[in-house]
Structure formats: structure tokens, C-alpha cells
Design a protein around this motif. Sequence first.
Motif, PDB file in Angstrom:
ATOM      1  N   ILE A   1      -9.135   2.720  -7.113  1.00 37.02           N
ATOM      2  CA  ILE A   1     -10.160   1.259  -7.614  1.00 37.02           C
ATOM      3  C   ILE A   1     -10.831   1.964  -8.409  1.00 37.02           C
ATOM      4  O   ILE A   1     -10.892   3.597  -9.052  1.00 37.02           O
TER       5      ILE A   1
ATOM      6  N   TYR B   1      -9.071  -6.647   1.754  1.00 41.88           N
ATOM      7  CA  TYR B   1      -8.406  -6.434   2.873  1.00 41.88           C
ATOM      8  C   TYR B   1      -8.695  -7.049   3.848  1.00 41.88           C
ATOM      9  O   TYR B   1     -10.141  -6.611   4.303  1.00 41.88           O
TER      10      TYR B   1
ATOM     11  N   CYS C   1      -7.594   4.359  -0.075  1.00 50.97           N
ATOM     12  CA  CYS C   1      -8.356   3.885  -0.816  1.00 50.97           C
ATOM     13  C   CYS C   1      -9.528   4.761  -1.681  1.00 50.97           C
ATOM     14  O   CYS C   1      -9.977   5.878  -1.013  1.00 50.97           O
TER      15      CYS C   1
ATOM     16  N   VAL D   1     -10.850   5.165   3.923  1.00 51.91           N
ATOM     17  CA  VAL D   1     -11.350   4.657   2.504  1.00 51.91           C
ATOM     18  C   VAL D   1     -12.229   5.973   2.417  1.00 51.91           C
ATOM     19  O   VAL D   1     -12.944   7.205   3.482  1.00 51.91           O
TER      20      VAL D   1
ATOM     21  N   LEU E   1     -14.239  -4.341  -0.034  1.00 47.70           N
ATOM     22  CA  LEU E   1     -12.761  -3.688  -0.598  1.00 47.70           C
ATOM     23  C   LEU E   1     -12.388  -4.720   1.087  1.00 47.70           C
ATOM     24  O   LEU E   1     -11.615  -5.126   0.695  1.00 47.70           O
ATOM     25  N   THR E   2     -13.271  -5.005   1.680  1.00 45.70           N
ATOM     26  CA  THR E   2     -12.915  -5.916   2.749  1.00 45.70           C
ATOM     27  C   THR E   2     -14.475  -6.137   3.720  1.00 45.70           C
ATOM     28  O   THR E   2     -15.516  -5.858   2.808  1.00 45.70           O
TER      29      THR E   2
END
Length: 424
Positions: free
Chosen positions: A303, A190, A266, A233, A309-310
Motif C-alpha cells: 500500500i 477490505y 498489508c 497489517v 484498509l477496512t
Amino acid sequence: MAAAFRPTRRLKRVLTAAGLTVFGVSCYLKSRPLFERRSSDALADVGIAGHQQIAAVASRRPPPCFCCSSSESSGSINSNSAHGGRLVGKQTRRGFVTFLRGGQEDLESSVHKLEMGEFDVYLLNDGDIELPLAKMFPHISADIWQERFSDIQPDDIARLSSGCVLVVRKPERHHHKRGSLKGGGTKELYAANHILLDSALGIINPQRWPKRDLRHLLLHAANIRPEDIDLVVHTHLHSDHTGWNVIEDPKEEGKIIPLFSNAKHCVQEREWDFWTSSEDLKARTQYDIKLRPLEERGMMTKIQGRQWLTPGVEVVPCEGHTPGHQVIRIVDGKDSEKRGVYWIGDAMHHLAQVQSPAWSPVFDWDPEISAKSRIRLMKNIVEENAILLSPHFPYPGCGTIAVDNDSCDNEGSNCFRFIPMTKN
């Protein structure tokens, strides 16, 4: 139906002179604020109507949660903030009146900043949770607590902080538009500049009433508004970690909407599948209030396992407290060799668990798995010389971990020591 209460001008002047900020007055089951005093134009425009719902009250008692028992449906509230704020009020079946004294000073003491390379990391404290020690750890006698931990646990009440973490990518490293980036292999990352780790207590049917509004904390910490958050998250789906996911729509009474309207949320797929597998489990997470509004809008992302994630933000499974519990690891860029920061969620709740990692509280889903995960997590933190961030350790809840086998008893050689970092 009785007419709604309207404060007089004289009452407003008295409250203002006393330095009281009025978050809201509820006269019915669905509370609406009747008046408020805002300290600045910035807070007045904080988004989603500023103070509008700090006193929101649901029409029924919250369902039970593994982590924390629900508040009573009636009774007096009078609790002191550890940082100088004071929450006083009266909760009844017909509504809730809340006044918060503290203002700017209280916000200052509830934000703790860490700088690490391309990120600024802010620990935000929205309240506290108190639990009887005998109910939290029923298998540990009072004598053992007194003998081993009287310095950190002087009485029979466990006092836990509550909060979340804001991660801000510095401007020179910003991704300039939302969306996906090319990741390693088939993974997509992301393009997230503002990341929130968990969302704490919240104000819609909370298990415990917050002492501070997360919107104010975000604004004070980094001039961030809820719509600026790109990624949320969740370590797990207990409602004291998903609380600020939603608020009441200021335009339509009774309608629940996402607070972080532009963010992807997430969670581990295993966590989601477990808590949505039955109506009873949905009720325990307040699914209809805290999660369904996100799922219906396509804002929830499931997930699997350990992954980035990033750039700079990685999730690491750490099961036991719940089936799909995860911790979040932050490093300066996508470089696993650099010193990291771990947001541990509910892998540990009490400082005593650092020295005695075999101790699992009664609300851990699987105590044995939880203990093994906790030991593995602390070994990783020691090996990486990483910083531990906890939502429930005494605020700000950040420090390092050292091996401390000298303090071990018959539990074996997996003993550690928490070294707190000084608050800025």
C-alpha cells in the motif's frame, strides 16, 4: 541415525501430575513433537496441530535483525514470565525441549481487552525481549538514566514486551463475506471482520523464543482461529513483528506455510521495496522464511501512504525506525472525528522516549526522521485524545499521552507523559 526418543507411559503420568504441558521434543534439526497433553478439546483442535511447533528449531543460527539479536545456538533457557508462566528447557544444536507451566491463568494475564464501539480490541502478549540498555541507547549515559528514569529503569537491562493486537468487528457490524468493498474515490476497502496488527515473535527461527502460543491467545481472547483472520497489517517487516506469519506444515516436515491462510497481509510499498532490494536485507528480515511463502501465494499487498484498509482501520506512515514504518489507527467506523486507538509498532520502544522523544535506539534506520515522526505521532495522539497501544511498553502497554513541558530539559518543548490504563 539414532532412533527418536519415545517417552514411557510412566513419564507421561509424572509430567501430567506435575501440571506440565509438553509442547514438543526435538531430537533432530527439524523438530517434531513426540507427545503432548492438551488441556481441552478446544485447544486440541486449535488448528495446524495445536502445540505442534512451539519447539521448532531451524538448522542454522538466525540472521541478525536491527531490533533484536539472535538467540545463541546452544545453551540453557530459564526465564520467568511476568505473569506467572515459566519457560524452562535446553536448546542445543540437535534440538529444543520446552515445558510451559501456567496454563489457563497464564493466558488470562496475557490478554487485555478494550471495547470501542463496533470493535473489540485485544492486546496479546506472547513473550518478552531483554536487551542491554547500553547497546540499545549507547549515546545515553548510565548517570542520565539513573537521574531521570530510575523509577522505570532501575538497572541496565531494557525489558520489552512482545505482542500484537487482535481487532474484532462486533457481530452486528460484520461483513458477511470476504472480498472488497467500495471505498472513497478509487480506493477499495477490505471486508475484514478479524484483523491482526503485527504477528509478534513466532516459532520458526525466532529471534527470541515466545512464552505463549499466539493460536492459544487468539482462541482464549475471542474464540478466533488462525483461518478466521481476514487481514494482517504489519507496522514494518522486522522479524519480531512478522514471526507468526508462518508455521511448519504438520503434513509435510520441513515445509513452511502461512498460518493465517485466508488473510491478506498489508505493508507499505516503500517498506517492502527496501527490505527486498538486496540479499543482505532479505536475510535480515528472514524473507525466505517469514515473507516469501506469503508472496508466492499472492497474500502480500503493498500500500502507499495514508489510507483506510477496512472501515474503521487506517494506516498512517510513521517512518524512521524503518523506511516504510507505519502505525495503525482504529476508530469506531470510518469517522475520523471519533476518538481513536493507535497501534504504534516500533515508533517507540521504551517509556523514556515519551518524555525524551529525541532519543532513538541504535536500531532505528534514521534516528532524526524517527524522532520527528515520534513527536508528530504523540502530538496527534494528544490532539485526538487517542489511546496509545505499544507492543514493547510494559504489558499491556496501553494508555494516553499528555503534554508535560515541566519535565523538559534542553531538548526543547516537545515533552510528553505516558498515563497507563489499568488492566482489566
